[in-house]
Design an enzyme around this catalytic site. Structure first.
Site, PDB file in Angstrom:
ATOM      1  CD  GLN A  75      -3.102  -0.457  -0.085  1.00  0.00           C
ATOM      2  OE1 GLN A  75      -3.142   0.718  -0.434  1.00  0.00           O
ATOM      3  NE2 GLN A  75      -3.866  -1.390  -0.632  1.00  0.00           N
ATOM      4  CB  SER A  76       4.162   1.954  -1.487  1.00  0.00           C
ATOM      5  OG  SER A  76       4.921   3.083  -1.843  1.00  0.00           O
ATOM      6  CG  ASN A  77       0.645   6.745   0.715  1.00  0.00           C
ATOM      7  OD1 ASN A  77      -0.483   6.518   0.341  1.00  0.00           O
ATOM      8  ND2 ASN A  77       1.015   6.687   1.997  1.00  0.00           N
ATOM      9  CB  ALA A  79       4.193   2.325  -5.174  1.00  0.00           C
TER      10      ALA A  79
END
Ligand SMILES: *Cc1c(COP(=O)(O)O)cnc(C)c1O
Length: 328
Positions: A75-77, A79
């Site tokens: 759930q990387s912002n 990325a």
């Protein structure tokens, strides 16, 4: 070689800047401390957030047709914002995503940032072994011009984004006669805090910066901030910030990265219900929990506090109703 101007460094032109600097009167009343917020969630691109600033420098010299590979948690912002930057610049985007948070349900693995990554046309590589997956992806792209961006966009170049941000809010706050004495910011890979310290130094702002560790131990976070700050300062031809300026608290991490705490859930609700500010459960929510705790303990009495809203709200949709106080 003397000091180098930030404007001399190529930038991709990705964001809506300056982002707003706003007072928080109802939150301030509630906490008994003067609080302002820097709206880095309003940076514009791909639902916004702090990584847009970093990518502006990281991709400043990229050209259409190039390839980008970067890394993050599922759930990387970072990325998601990288995928948006790639779409905007015509770059092919490969995201190497690791399930570092112990959540394997459908909401977590398909909604929130993952959904937006797919919408933006990124290639997702979900893996328990990011090093090996990187080698495979890089091998398949041999011959293409490839930009490999570290997790969080945190290297010396990415940290320059927060040099620019800290200079920007210092200028805004001085125009409003409200320069902060304390800055509170979530710190994960450390680039945001590192750039902030270098920027404040460049404009002779004396605010104390409290980094709220949300990923690793405070010692490891401090070390990362020190290395990144030294690198960013060197790019600009100035000396690094004093080691004593690097402050990270590990008190609000809870059980680990991406794992909610009761204090975070309460702080999310407080910011939302007093100011209409929508924070995120992984980063800005834990930084907000720190601000609330320090204020209630009296540690911020007579300070003017600037809270950096670093974005991340898309992550809320992957967490679901458990992060809404009273929501259940
Ligand atoms: C990445 C991120 C941070 C932390 O920034 P670092 O430079 O990695 O320390 C804080 N808040 C949000 C919402 C983020 O996505």
């Amino acid at each position: 070689v003397g000091p180098r101007a930030l404007d001399a460094i190529p930038r991709a032109g990705l964001g809506h800047w300056p982002t707003p600097l706003e007072p928080c009167p109802r939150l301030s009343d509630e906490l008994g401390v003067e609080v302002w917020v820097k709206r880095e969630d309003c940076s514009g691109l791909g639902l916004g957030g702090n990584k847009v600033r970093k990518l502006d420098f990281l991709l400043g010299s990229a050209t259409a047709g190039d390839v980008v590979i970067t890394f993050g948690a599922l759930q990387s912002n970072h990325a998601r914002q990288t995928a948006a930057a790639c779409a905007r610049l015509g770059l092919e985007c490969h995201l190497i995503l690791s399930p570092v948070v112990p959540r394997h349900d459908e909401l977590y693995t398909t909604s929130g940032n993952v959904l937006v990554d797919r919408l933006l046309g990124a290639h997702l590589h979900v893996t328990d072994d990011p090093v090996r997956t990187f080698e495979q992806v890089a091998a398949a792209l041999e011959g293409r011009t490839t930009w490999v961006i570290p997790a969080g966009g945190s290297d010396a170049s990415g940290a320059l984004g927060y040099v620019a941000a800290a200079e920007e809010w210092t200028r805004q706050s001085r125009e409003m006669g409200a320069e902060p004495t304390v800055v509170v910011v979530a710190s994960s890979t450390g680039g945001t805090q590192a750039g902030t310290l270098v920027g404040l130094k460049r404009v002779s702002a004396r605010a104390r910066v409290i980094g709220v560790g949300v990923y690793q131990s405070p010692e490891a976070t401090c070390e990362a901030v020190a290395t990144l700050a030294a690198g960013a300062a060197a790019e600009l031809g100035i000396g690094p910030p004093a080691p004593s300026a690097i402050e990270v608290t590990g008190e609000f991490l809870g059980e680990g990265y991406g794992i909610p705490t009761p204090e975070m859930v309460k702080a999310l609700a407080l910011f939302a219900r007093t100011e209409g500010l929508v924070l995120d459960p992984v980063y800005s929510g834990k930084a907000a929990a720190a601000l609330v705790a320090l204020a209630r303990r009296g540690d911020l009495a007579s300070e003017r506090v600037l809270f950096i809203h670093t974005g991340g709200a898309p992550g809320l949709f992957a967490y679901g109703p458990g992060v809404v106080d009273g929501g259940g």
